[in-house]
Design a protein around this motif. Structure first.
Motif, PDB file in Angstrom:
ATOM      1  N   PRO A   1       0.816  -1.212   0.000  1.00 55.46           N
ATOM      2  CA  PRO A   1       0.000   0.000   0.000  1.00 55.46           C
ATOM      3  C   PRO A   1       0.852   1.264   0.000  1.00 55.46           C
ATOM      4  O   PRO A   1       1.988   1.263   0.460  1.00 55.46           O
ATOM      5  CB  PRO A   1      -0.793  -0.122   1.305  1.00 55.46           C
ATOM      6  N   SER A   2       0.273   2.332  -0.515  1.00 53.54           N
ATOM      7  CA  SER A   2       0.909   3.643  -0.453  1.00 53.54           C
ATOM      8  C   SER A   2       0.342   4.340   0.774  1.00 53.54           C
ATOM      9  O   SER A   2      -0.860   4.646   0.820  1.00 53.54           O
ATOM     10  CB  SER A   2       0.594   4.438  -1.723  1.00 53.54           C
ATOM     11  N   MET A   3       1.182   4.563   1.778  1.00 53.33           N
ATOM     12  CA  MET A   3       0.697   5.118   3.036  1.00 53.33           C
ATOM     13  C   MET A   3       1.758   5.958   3.713  1.00 53.33           C
ATOM     14  O   MET A   3       2.949   5.799   3.443  1.00 53.33           O
ATOM     15  CB  MET A   3       0.228   4.011   3.973  1.00 53.33           C
ATOM     16  N   THR A   4       1.306   6.863   4.549  1.00 58.81           N
ATOM     17  CA  THR A   4       2.192   7.662   5.379  1.00 58.81           C
ATOM     18  C   THR A   4       1.710   7.573   6.813  1.00 58.81           C
ATOM     19  O   THR A   4       0.523   7.336   7.074  1.00 58.81           O
ATOM     20  CB  THR A   4       2.237   9.137   4.934  1.00 58.81           C
ATOM     21  N   VAL A   5       2.641   7.758   7.735  1.00 56.46           N
ATOM     22  CA  VAL A   5       2.342   7.681   9.166  1.00 56.46           C
ATOM     23  C   VAL A   5       2.875   8.940   9.813  1.00 56.46           C
ATOM     24  O   VAL A   5       3.997   9.371   9.504  1.00 56.46           O
ATOM     25  CB  VAL A   5       3.014   6.436   9.794  1.00 56.46           C
ATOM     26  N   GLN A   6       2.067   9.526  10.692  1.00 56.38           N
ATOM     27  CA  GLN A   6       2.546  10.719  11.384  1.00 56.38           C
ATOM     28  C   GLN A   6       1.965  10.821  12.783  1.00 56.38           C
ATOM     29  O   GLN A   6       0.901  10.275  13.071  1.00 56.38           O
ATOM     30  CB  GLN A   6       2.233  11.987  10.597  1.00 56.38           C
ATOM     31  N   LYS A   7       2.687  11.523  13.626  1.00 57.81           N
ATOM     32  CA  LYS A   7       2.230  11.865  14.971  1.00 57.81           C
ATOM     33  C   LYS A   7       1.612  13.249  14.893  1.00 57.81           C
ATOM     34  O   LYS A   7       2.168  14.154  14.265  1.00 57.81           O
ATOM     35  CB  LYS A   7       3.430  11.881  15.923  1.00 57.81           C
ATOM     36  N   MET A   8       0.448  13.392  15.515  1.00 53.66           N
ATOM     37  CA  MET A   8      -0.176  14.709  15.605  1.00 53.66           C
ATOM     38  C   MET A   8      -0.345  15.043  17.073  1.00 53.66           C
ATOM     39  O   MET A   8      -0.947  14.269  17.821  1.00 53.66           O
ATOM     40  CB  MET A   8      -1.522  14.735  14.882  1.00 53.66           C
ATOM     41  N   SER A   9       0.213  16.168  17.467  1.00 47.93           N
ATOM     42  CA  SER A   9       0.089  16.630  18.850  1.00 47.93           C
ATOM     43  C   SER A   9      -1.062  17.621  18.922  1.00 47.93           C
ATOM     44  O   SER A   9      -1.004  18.700  18.331  1.00 47.93           O
ATOM     45  CB  SER A   9       1.391  17.284  19.313  1.00 47.93           C
ATOM     46  N   LEU A  10      -2.099  17.226  19.637  1.00 47.69           N
ATOM     47  CA  LEU A  10      -3.284  18.044  19.806  1.00 47.69           C
ATOM     48  C   LEU A  10      -3.353  18.504  21.262  1.00 47.69           C
ATOM     49  O   LEU A  10      -2.714  17.894  22.125  1.00 47.69           O
ATOM     50  CB  LEU A  10      -4.533  17.231  19.441  1.00 47.69           C
ATOM     51  N   PRO A  11      -4.112  19.541  21.568  1.00 51.61           N
ATOM     52  CA  PRO A  11      -4.210  19.993  22.960  1.00 51.61           C
ATOM     53  C   PRO A  11      -4.655  18.880  23.920  1.00 51.61           C
ATOM     54  O   PRO A  11      -4.209  18.836  25.060  1.00 51.61           O
ATOM     55  CB  PRO A  11      -5.256  21.114  22.899  1.00 51.61           C
ATOM     56  N   GLU A  12      -5.508  17.951  23.427  1.00 51.53           N
ATOM     57  CA  GLU A  12      -5.996  16.854  24.264  1.00 51.53           C
ATOM     58  C   GLU A  12      -4.988  15.724  24.410  1.00 51.53           C
ATOM     59  O   GLU A  12      -5.153  14.838  25.233  1.00 51.53           O
ATOM     60  CB  GLU A  12      -7.286  16.265  23.683  1.00 51.53           C
ATOM     61  N   GLY A  13      -3.958  15.708  23.583  1.00 47.62           N
ATOM     62  CA  GLY A  13      -2.941  14.670  23.630  1.00 47.62           C
ATOM     63  C   GLY A  13      -2.517  14.246  22.231  1.00 47.62           C
ATOM     64  O   GLY A  13      -3.024  14.747  21.226  1.00 47.62           O
ATOM     65  N   ASP A  14      -1.590  13.317  22.176  1.00 47.77           N
ATOM     66  CA  ASP A  14      -1.031  12.853  20.904  1.00 47.77           C
ATOM     67  C   ASP A  14      -1.858  11.718  20.304  1.00 47.77           C
ATOM     68  O   ASP A  14      -2.400  10.873  21.029  1.00 47.77           O
ATOM     69  CB  ASP A  14       0.396  12.353  21.104  1.00 47.77           C
TER      70      ASP A  14
END
Length: 161
Positions: free
Chosen positions: A87-100
């Protein structure tokens, strides 16, 4: 890749053929089935699907510990050889005010059907399912049509849809 405002819009609605949420960080089968289903793009959205890790089914963020190790493990699902074609995919961490949260974005495959452990997984609205024989051929048909589309055919297809 998706930005925070786009993610919040997806999380504010129900799970769908483009969004799956989970709080688990270790359910390999669930992750691979979702990746496979998004890559098959059964509804022919021609848009990415998103697996969001660290979010309850109702859309509330339940922060998880998004480490380098977790991101590498999630990325490895794309080239482990258990999902074919890859598969063609990307993975990322998103830091939001409520948490990651961790977000896997999966683009529709241009070589469906995509299989996980020999089975074709698809999305039927908000849930994953194993495709039946007829459904296994549908993504191939859509992809074949899209690959040979001219601007005139595109207008016709859009009118028919």
């Amino acid at each position: 890749m998706i930005n925070e405002s786009e993610l919040r819009i997806l999380l504010s609605d129900l799970e769908s053929d483009r969004v799956e949420r989970t709080v688990s960080t270790s359910d390999t089968d669930k992750f691979c089935q979702a990746i496979c289903a998004f890559a098959n793009d059964m509804p022919a959205n021609n848009c990415p699907g998103y697996l969001v890790i660290g979010v309850q089914n109702d859309g509330r963020i339940e922060a998880v510990d998004v480490t380098d190790n977790l991101l590498q493990q999630l990325s490895n699902y794309g080239d482990s050889g258990q999902i074919v074609p890859l598969p063609s995919m990307t993975v990322q961490k998103m830091s939001l005010p409520e948490g990651d949260v961790a977000v896997i974005e999966v683009r529709p495959s241009d070589m469906p059907p995509v299989r996980y452990r020999g089975r074709v997984w698809i999305r039927r609205g908000p849930r994953k399912a194993i495709a039946n024989e007829h459904e296994e051929r549908i993504p191939v048909s859509y992809t074949h049509l899209r690959a040979h589309e001219t601007s005139l055919h595109l207008v016709c297809r859009l009118l028919l849809e």
